[in-house]
Motif scaffolding. Structure first.
Motif, short mmCIF file in Angstrom:
data_model
loop_
_atom_site.label_atom_id
_atom_site.label_comp_id
_atom_site.label_asym_id
_atom_site.label_seq_id
_atom_site.Cartn_x
_atom_site.Cartn_y
_atom_site.Cartn_z
N UNK A 19 34.18 56.49 71.75
CA UNK A 19 34.88 57.98 71.30
C UNK A 19 34.31 58.31 70.16
N UNK A 20 34.25 57.31 69.25
CA UNK A 20 33.85 57.61 67.90
C UNK A 20 32.29 58.19 67.81
N UNK A 21 31.29 57.83 68.90
CA UNK A 21 30.17 58.16 69.11
C UNK A 21 29.63 59.34 69.57
N UNK A 22 30.86 59.92 70.09
CA UNK A 22 30.54 61.15 71.03
C UNK A 22 30.73 62.46 69.98
N UNK A 56 37.24 68.65 72.30
CA UNK A 56 37.01 67.25 73.39
C UNK A 56 35.69 66.61 73.12
N UNK A 57 35.99 65.15 73.27
CA UNK A 57 34.69 64.31 72.96
C UNK A 57 33.82 64.77 74.16
N UNK A 58 32.51 64.99 74.13
CA UNK A 58 31.50 65.11 75.08
C UNK A 58 30.95 64.00 75.65
N UNK A 59 31.04 63.52 76.83
CA UNK A 59 30.63 62.60 77.43
C UNK A 59 28.85 62.56 77.31
N UNK A 60 28.37 63.56 77.60
CA UNK A 60 27.01 63.83 77.55
C UNK A 60 26.32 63.39 75.99
N UNK A 61 27.21 63.38 74.96
CA UNK A 61 26.62 63.02 73.78
C UNK A 61 27.06 61.58 73.60
N UNK A 62 27.34 60.56 74.27
CA UNK A 62 27.88 59.36 73.84
C UNK A 62 26.69 58.61 73.39
N UNK A 63 26.74 57.63 72.28
CA UNK A 63 25.78 56.98 71.75
C UNK A 63 26.40 55.32 72.08
N UNK A 64 25.53 54.52 71.36
CA UNK A 64 25.80 53.21 71.67
C UNK A 64 27.08 52.81 70.72
#
Length: 67
Positions: A19-22, A56-64
């Motif tokens: 969540x912190x990386x989205x 809202x956190x975007x799942x498409x921008x999820x990082x490591x």
């Protein structure tokens, strides 16, 4: 003894690690994308009169995840 209390760090859960990386996106981005269930729910919620949202956190921008 100096009298200071040491606070132990707790490890974030697996969900919170990503969540912190989205990126946080608003309803205008979700309206253009329309790919994920979370974004569609948020878009529907924000279309109600008087709705206030922070994104809202975007799942498409999820990082490591952090380790």
């Amino acid at each position: 003894m100096s009298g200071k209390k040491v606070k132990k760090k707790t490890q974030p859960s697996n969900v919170d690690k990503n969540r912190y990386n989205m990126k946080m996106v608003t309803s205008d981005v979700c309206a253009r994308c329309r790919k994920c269930e979370r974004g569609l729910r948020y878009l529907e919620k924000m279309s109600q009169p008087g709705a206030v949202g922070k994104g809202v956190p975007c799942i498409l921008t999820k990082g490591k995840a952090y380790v």
